[in-house]
Design a protein around this motif. Structure first.
Motif, PDB file in Angstrom:
ATOM      1  N   LEU A   1      46.612  22.428  59.101  1.00 14.09           N
ATOM      2  CA  LEU A   1      45.891  21.459  59.905  1.00 14.09           C
ATOM      3  C   LEU A   1      45.132  20.496  59.006  1.00 14.09           C
ATOM      4  CD1 LEU A   1      44.498  24.036  62.470  1.00 14.09           C
ATOM      5  CD2 LEU A   1      46.222  22.303  62.963  1.00 14.09           C
ATOM      6  N   GLU A   2      44.982  19.248  59.451  1.00 13.83           N
ATOM      7  CA  GLU A   2      44.287  18.241  58.650  1.00 13.83           C
ATOM      8  C   GLU A   2      42.833  18.134  59.082  1.00 13.83           C
ATOM      9  OE1 GLU A   2      46.194  14.478  58.560  1.00 13.83           O
ATOM     10  OE2 GLU A   2      48.100  15.255  57.797  1.00 13.83           O
ATOM     11  N   ASN A   3      41.944  18.149  58.101  1.00 13.36           N
ATOM     12  CA  ASN A   3      40.518  18.007  58.377  1.00 13.36           C
ATOM     13  C   ASN A   3      40.043  16.613  57.973  1.00 13.36           C
ATOM     14  OD1 ASN A   3      41.126  19.369  55.721  1.00 13.36           O
ATOM     15  ND2 ASN A   3      38.998  18.766  55.324  1.00 13.36           N
TER      16      ASN A   3
ATOM     17  N   GLU B   1      39.402  19.736  64.508  1.00 13.24           N
ATOM     18  CA  GLU B   1      38.618  19.798  63.263  1.00 13.24           C
ATOM     19  C   GLU B   1      38.094  21.216  63.024  1.00 13.24           C
ATOM     20  OE1 GLU B   1      37.099  18.696  59.743  1.00 13.24           O
ATOM     21  OE2 GLU B   1      37.983  17.137  61.021  1.00 13.24           O
ATOM     22  N   ILE B   2      37.633  21.857  64.092  1.00 14.28           N
ATOM     23  CA  ILE B   2      37.140  23.234  63.970  1.00 14.28           C
ATOM     24  C   ILE B   2      38.264  24.146  63.481  1.00 14.28           C
ATOM     25  CG2 ILE B   2      36.353  25.235  65.323  1.00 14.28           C
ATOM     26  CD1 ILE B   2      34.736  23.132  67.018  1.00 14.28           C
TER      27      ILE B   2
ATOM     28  N   LEU C   1      35.873  24.377  74.505  1.00 12.05           N
ATOM     29  CA  LEU C   1      36.174  25.161  73.306  1.00 12.05           C
ATOM     30  C   LEU C   1      36.130  26.648  73.638  1.00 12.05           C
ATOM     31  CD1 LEU C   1      36.584  25.471  70.212  1.00 12.05           C
ATOM     32  CD2 LEU C   1      34.083  25.434  69.986  1.00 12.05           C
ATOM     33  N   SER C   2      37.202  27.346  73.299  1.00 15.02           N
ATOM     34  CA  SER C   2      37.266  28.790  73.462  1.00 15.02           C
ATOM     35  C   SER C   2      37.678  29.395  72.125  1.00 15.02           C
ATOM     36  CB  SER C   2      38.276  29.175  74.544  1.00 15.02           C
ATOM     37  OG  SER C   2      38.476  30.572  74.576  1.00 15.02           O
TER      38      SER C   2
ATOM     39  N   ILE D   1      30.388  26.168  61.369  1.00 17.21           N
ATOM     40  CA  ILE D   1      31.442  25.148  61.447  1.00 17.21           C
ATOM     41  C   ILE D   1      31.383  24.420  62.782  1.00 17.21           C
ATOM     42  CG2 ILE D   1      33.947  24.875  61.710  1.00 17.21           C
ATOM     43  CD1 ILE D   1      34.210  27.057  59.496  1.00 17.21           C
ATOM     44  N   ILE D   2      31.302  25.168  63.868  1.00 18.84           N
ATOM     45  CA  ILE D   2      31.239  24.556  65.205  1.00 18.84           C
ATOM     46  C   ILE D   2      30.064  23.596  65.285  1.00 18.84           C
ATOM     47  CG2 ILE D   2      30.811  25.023  67.652  1.00 18.84           C
ATOM     48  CD1 ILE D   2      32.262  27.747  67.177  1.00 18.84           C
TER      49      ILE D   2
END
Length: 405
Positions: free
Chosen positions: A2-4, A56-57, A111-112, A132-133
């Protein structure tokens, strides 16, 4: 992969609360086969995580899962007097597993997150995940530089209150990793408080082990609610009303008289005190408050020590529930002649800006396939997926309180 869009939020596996390592060592030695489920919850009613935030998370958690302990970090841990070489050797091999995470954009807040796996693994995920969240949300939702400016202004004002003598709070630690504005903001807190002349107050350290190492202050932390919940309720043979006894017994087996601040409110402080009798009350250096009226709790602890013939002036009352300097000042002056007084202060130090902070948690909801729950000393802090289990636990506690004298 995944890209951040953001730089890595968690830059070291040391970037966790100290009590995760304290509990982790005891888990490794005594409960390495336990399995747990953890569930994320956002208590703010108007907060929503956009699909971009969720992606992002995910990317940030994947970056976190790529980290490994360095030898320098392991050497630092081994110098903590209660950390044993066998646990350090385990951490040398340990790494987070992204496969333990289930992250989706379901739920009321968009968000879960749930983690499942060994308690050894999933326990370590809670604090980095929440950090992070939190940082993703504030960087995506607001003008971060503007928030950081308001944060620093408020921080400088707080430091001025202590250096100028407006408040006296004795010994306090920074406990804000899980809900910090950002890694940058938390580092600013630790650096500024360490360098400040606080007169009648003393900055004892931080729960963030990475920052404790970086700024050469003490890493602070012993146990969390998960310890009592999993040790006491995760074994199907245990009566959950005796959770505290099983948890205290296992802790003393691991640490003896070291690392001894116990947490009282997992299944209510009144039930805790049934098990906190002379041996444990003598061995543990103090107790931590995390829910309910702190003055009532403190007086209750003092009365309990007195009944046992223990001089409470040699014991520590550690307050850690929703504190600010005004509340800490009042508690210190009320209890200072009766016991040692200390404070663990979180969001008020690590995320006080012009906007409301997030009230997010990630709690153990199952252990070894069985529901677990925290009751607490006040409504609103409990969390369990199964209301029937909460009713069962409350019945067990009520029976014990009424019949087990």
């Amino acid at each position: 992969m995944l890209e951040n869009r953001l730089p890595p939020i968690i830059s070291s596996l040391l970037e966790n609360d100290m009590y995760k390592f304290s509990m982790g060592q005891a888990i490794y030695h005594q409960f390495s086969d336990y399995k747990t489920t953890w569930t994320f919850k956002c208590r703010n009613k108007e907060v929503f995580f956009t699909p971009e935030m969720v992606e992002e998370i995910k990317a940030q958690i994947m970056l976190y899962c790529s980290l490994r302990f360095t030898e320098e970090e392991l050497d630092y841990l081994h110098k903590i007097r209660w950390i044993k070489g066998s646990y350090v050797d385990f951490l040398r091999l340990w790494s987070p597993r992204y496969e333990d995470f289930t992250i989706t954009n379901d739920g009321d807040c968009g968000l879960s997150i749930e983690t499942k796996g060994t308690w050894l693994n999933t326990s370590m995920y809670e604090i980095p995940t929440l950090a992070i969240i939190n940082e993703v949300y504030f960087r995506y939702q607001y003008d971060y530089d503007d928030l950081l400016k308001s944060f620093e202004d408020k921080l400088d004002e707080k430091i001025g209150w202590l250096t100028g003598g407006k408040y006296q709070i004795s010994s306090f630690s920074e406990f804000g990793l899980r809900r910090r504005l950002s890694a940058e903001a938390q580092a600013m807190v630790v650096k500024k408080f360490k360098e400040a002349d606080l007169k009648d107050s003393f900055f004892a350290g931080t729960s963030n082990v990475y920052l404790a190492k970086q700024f050469n202050v003490a890493p602070i932390g012993t146990m969390a609610h998960e310890w009592i919940m999993c040790v006491g309720q995760g074994n199907h043979k245990h009566n959950p009303a005796y959770s505290n006894w099983f948890a205290l017994e296992a802790w003393v087996k691991e640490y003896g008289v070291l690392n001894g601040t116990c947490l009282t409110d997992t299944i209510t402080t009144d039930c805790f005190l049934r098990d906190f009798q002379l041996t444990y009350a003598t061995l543990f250096s103090g107790a931590r408050h995390d829910s309910g009226d702190p003055f009532v709790w403190g007086d209750k602890m003092l009365a309990h020590y007195n009944r046992l013939g223990i001089d409470a002036r040699n014991k520590t009352l550690l307050f850690s529930d929703n504190l600010d300097f005004k509340r800490a000042n009042d508690l210190y002056h009320y209890f200072k002649s009766k016991a040692k007084v200390a404070f663990g202060i979180g969001t008020y130090l690590s995320n006080d800006t012009k906007v409301e902070p997030l009230n997010i948690v990630m709690k153990t909801t199952a252990c070894n396939g069985m529901d677990v729950a925290k009751i607490s000393d006040v409504k609103g802090k409990e969390m369990c997926k199964n209301p029937d289990y909460v009713k069962y636990l409350q019945r067990c506690i009520a029976w014990r309180m009424n019949n087990d004298r």
